[in-house]
Design a protein around this motif. Structure first.
Motif, PDB file in Angstrom:
ATOM      1  N   LYS A  64       3.100  17.244  46.950  1.00  0.00           N
ATOM      2  CA  LYS A  64       1.768  16.918  46.450  1.00  0.00           C
ATOM      3  C   LYS A  64       1.251  18.073  45.574  1.00  0.00           C
ATOM      4  CE  LYS A  64      -2.078  14.298  47.785  1.00  0.00           C
ATOM      5  NZ  LYS A  64      -3.294  14.597  48.487  1.00  0.00           N
ATOM      6  N   GLU A  65       1.501  19.306  46.026  1.00  0.00           N
ATOM      7  CA  GLU A  65       1.062  20.475  45.254  1.00  0.00           C
ATOM      8  C   GLU A  65       1.832  20.581  43.937  1.00  0.00           C
ATOM      9  OE1 GLU A  65       0.843  23.970  47.751  1.00  0.00           O
ATOM     10  OE2 GLU A  65      -0.589  23.004  49.094  1.00  0.00           O
ATOM     11  N   VAL A  66       3.118  20.185  43.973  1.00  0.00           N
ATOM     12  CA  VAL A  66       3.907  20.148  42.727  1.00  0.00           C
ATOM     13  C   VAL A  66       3.256  19.155  41.767  1.00  0.00           C
ATOM     14  CG1 VAL A  66       6.112  19.442  41.698  1.00  0.00           C
ATOM     15  CG2 VAL A  66       6.107  20.785  43.813  1.00  0.00           C
ATOM     16  N   GLU A  67       2.938  17.976  42.293  1.00  0.00           N
ATOM     17  CA  GLU A  67       2.333  16.919  41.475  1.00  0.00           C
ATOM     18  C   GLU A  67       0.994  17.370  40.888  1.00  0.00           C
ATOM     19  OE1 GLU A  67       1.056  12.604  42.717  1.00  0.00           O
ATOM     20  OE2 GLU A  67       3.024  13.125  43.519  1.00  0.00           O
ATOM     21  N   ASN A  68       0.242  18.133  41.665  1.00  0.00           N
ATOM     22  CA  ASN A  68      -1.067  18.629  41.201  1.00  0.00           C
ATOM     23  C   ASN A  68      -0.940  19.826  40.262  1.00  0.00           C
ATOM     24  OD1 ASN A  68      -2.282  16.709  42.771  1.00  0.00           O
ATOM     25  ND2 ASN A  68      -2.708  18.088  44.491  1.00  0.00           N
ATOM     26  N   GLY A  69       0.281  20.255  39.978  1.00  0.00           N
ATOM     27  CA  GLY A  69       0.492  21.369  39.028  1.00  0.00           C
ATOM     28  C   GLY A  69       0.042  22.710  39.586  1.00  0.00           C
ATOM     29  N   GLU A  70       0.144  22.877  40.922  1.00  0.00           N
ATOM     30  CA  GLU A  70      -0.364  24.121  41.516  1.00  0.00           C
ATOM     31  C   GLU A  70       0.613  25.290  41.455  1.00  0.00           C
ATOM     32  OE1 GLU A  70      -2.385  23.822  45.250  1.00  0.00           O
ATOM     33  OE2 GLU A  70      -2.955  21.745  44.832  1.00  0.00           O
ATOM     34  N   PHE A  71       1.894  24.993  41.128  1.00  0.00           N
ATOM     35  CA  PHE A  71       2.885  26.080  41.156  1.00  0.00           C
ATOM     36  C   PHE A  71       3.189  26.617  39.758  1.00  0.00           C
ATOM     37  CE2 PHE A  71       4.094  23.798  45.155  1.00  0.00           C
ATOM     38  CZ  PHE A  71       3.782  24.837  46.015  1.00  0.00           C
ATOM     39  N   LEU A  72       3.248  27.944  39.671  1.00  0.00           N
ATOM     40  CA  LEU A  72       3.695  28.593  38.437  1.00  0.00           C
ATOM     41  C   LEU A  72       5.194  28.361  38.292  1.00  0.00           C
ATOM     42  CD1 LEU A  72       3.208  30.616  36.115  1.00  0.00           C
ATOM     43  CD2 LEU A  72       3.471  32.468  37.773  1.00  0.00           C
ATOM     44  N   GLU A  73       5.892  28.399  39.426  1.00  0.00           N
ATOM     45  CA  GLU A  73       7.317  28.060  39.484  1.00  0.00           C
ATOM     46  C   GLU A  73       7.595  27.561  40.880  1.00  0.00           C
ATOM     47  OE1 GLU A  73       9.808  29.550  41.533  1.00  0.00           O
ATOM     48  OE2 GLU A  73       8.209  30.647  42.520  1.00  0.00           O
ATOM     49  N   TRP A  74       8.652  26.756  40.980  1.00  0.00           N
ATOM     50  CA  TRP A  74       9.118  26.365  42.312  1.00  0.00           C
ATOM     51  C   TRP A  74      10.582  26.008  42.218  1.00  0.00           C
ATOM     52  CZ3 TRP A  74      10.942  21.411  43.573  1.00  0.00           C
ATOM     53  CH2 TRP A  74      10.716  20.421  42.605  1.00  0.00           C
ATOM     54  N   ALA A  75      11.285  26.033  43.356  1.00  0.00           N
ATOM     55  CA  ALA A  75      12.712  25.730  43.361  1.00  0.00           C
ATOM     56  C   ALA A  75      13.130  25.280  44.751  1.00  0.00           C
ATOM     57  CB  ALA A  75      13.514  26.970  42.968  1.00  0.00           C
ATOM     58  N   GLU A  76      14.287  24.592  44.779  1.00  0.00           N
ATOM     59  CA  GLU A  76      14.885  24.245  46.060  1.00  0.00           C
ATOM     60  C   GLU A  76      15.960  25.282  46.337  1.00  0.00           C
ATOM     61  OE1 GLU A  76      16.401  20.265  46.322  1.00  0.00           O
ATOM     62  OE2 GLU A  76      17.045  20.561  48.404  1.00  0.00           O
ATOM     63  N   PHE A  77      15.991  25.804  47.545  1.00  0.00           N
ATOM     64  CA  PHE A  77      17.009  26.792  47.917  1.00  0.00           C
ATOM     65  C   PHE A  77      17.528  26.435  49.295  1.00  0.00           C
ATOM     66  CE2 PHE A  77      18.465  30.691  49.931  1.00  0.00           C
ATOM     67  CZ  PHE A  77      19.290  31.238  48.949  1.00  0.00           C
ATOM     68  N   ASN A  78      18.822  26.183  49.366  1.00  0.00           N
ATOM     69  CA  ASN A  78      19.486  25.894  50.633  1.00  0.00           C
ATOM     70  C   ASN A  78      18.728  24.845  51.469  1.00  0.00           C
ATOM     71  OD1 ASN A  78      21.763  26.363  52.225  1.00  0.00           O
ATOM     72  ND2 ASN A  78      20.675  27.785  53.539  1.00  0.00           N
TER      73      ASN A  78
END
Ligand code: ADP
Ligand code: 5GP
Length: 188
Positions: A64-78
């Motif tokens: 939801k936070e990704v959808e709201n554009g709240e992250f400067l960057e994000w990634a999936e790790f393991n």
């Protein structure tokens, strides 16, 4: 008078290389440096505290936070999501604070693209054998998680070519001094 913007330092390195250990000491010696607290969907380790080590949230909350554009960057790790809050970074850089993000390589490259002035530092292990020894010695992950993390190592080390600096964490005190020297040469 306008406040001078702070500098953004991004620190990466494979699991178990000693990022957490180095950053803890770096910030103790240099309390003017601020470390971002990421959001993650992974479960807390026994000694970890919500709001201190990470903001531990559910996958639904994260997306939801990704959808709201709240992250400067994000990634999936393991198998888990990790992300840096844009508002926190912008607010603190505008106040002139010097910030540190301890994030994996995909996120680091996203930051460099968005903020080309950011400084990317990669922490290398003295050898792959020593890295595995430290990761196991920390005793915080099960075998499957350790294998997953070791699987990422070669790709991450290859990616260090895109970083501005590399520091080998062999002797902890020497690595800390080197990290401090790099940071101080930039924020001076
Ligand atoms: P990371 O945050 O990169 O996953 P940690 O800081 O948790 O790694 O370090 C992993 C383990 O290695 C810890 O048990 C830590 O005490 C140990 N360690 C860190 N730096 C060194 C070093 N220079 N020499 C030997 N052991 C180290
Ligand atoms: P750990 O589960 O060991 O705390 O972290 C796993 C990896 O995720 C590490 O490489 C760590 O640097 C990275 N990481 C932590 N927070 C973030 C974040 O906000 N964004 C990204 N891209 N990676 C992160």
């Amino acid at each position: 008078m306008e406040t001078k913007k702070g500098k953004l330092f991004v620190i990466s390195g494979s699991s178990g290389v000693g990022k957490g250990t180095l950053l803890k000491q770096l910030v103790q010696k240099n309390p003017e440096l601020e470390v971002s607290i990421s959001a993650t969907t992974r479960s807390p380790r026994p000694a970890e505290v919500d709001g201190v080590n990470y903001f531990f949230i559910t996958k639904e909350e994260f997306l939801k936070e990704v959808e709201n554009g709240e992250f400067l960057e994000w990634a999936e790790f393991n198998g888990n999501y990790y992300g840096t809050k844009q508002a926190w970074v912008e607010r603190n850089l505008n106040k002139g604070r010097n910030l540190i993000l301890e994030i994996e390589t995909n996120g680091a490259l996203q930051i460099k693209k968005k903020l080309p002035d950011s400084v990317l530092i990669f922490i290398l292990p003295p050898s792959l054998e020593e890295l595995e020894h430290r990761l196991r010695g920390r005793n915080t992950e099960d075998e499957e998680t350790i294998q997953g993390r070791l699987h990422e190592v070669r790709r991450e080390i290859e990616c260090s070519k895109n970083y501005d600096y590399t520091v080998v964490n062999d002797d902890l005190d020497k690595a800390l001094l080197e990290l401090e020297r790099i940071i101080k040469s930039i924020i001076r």
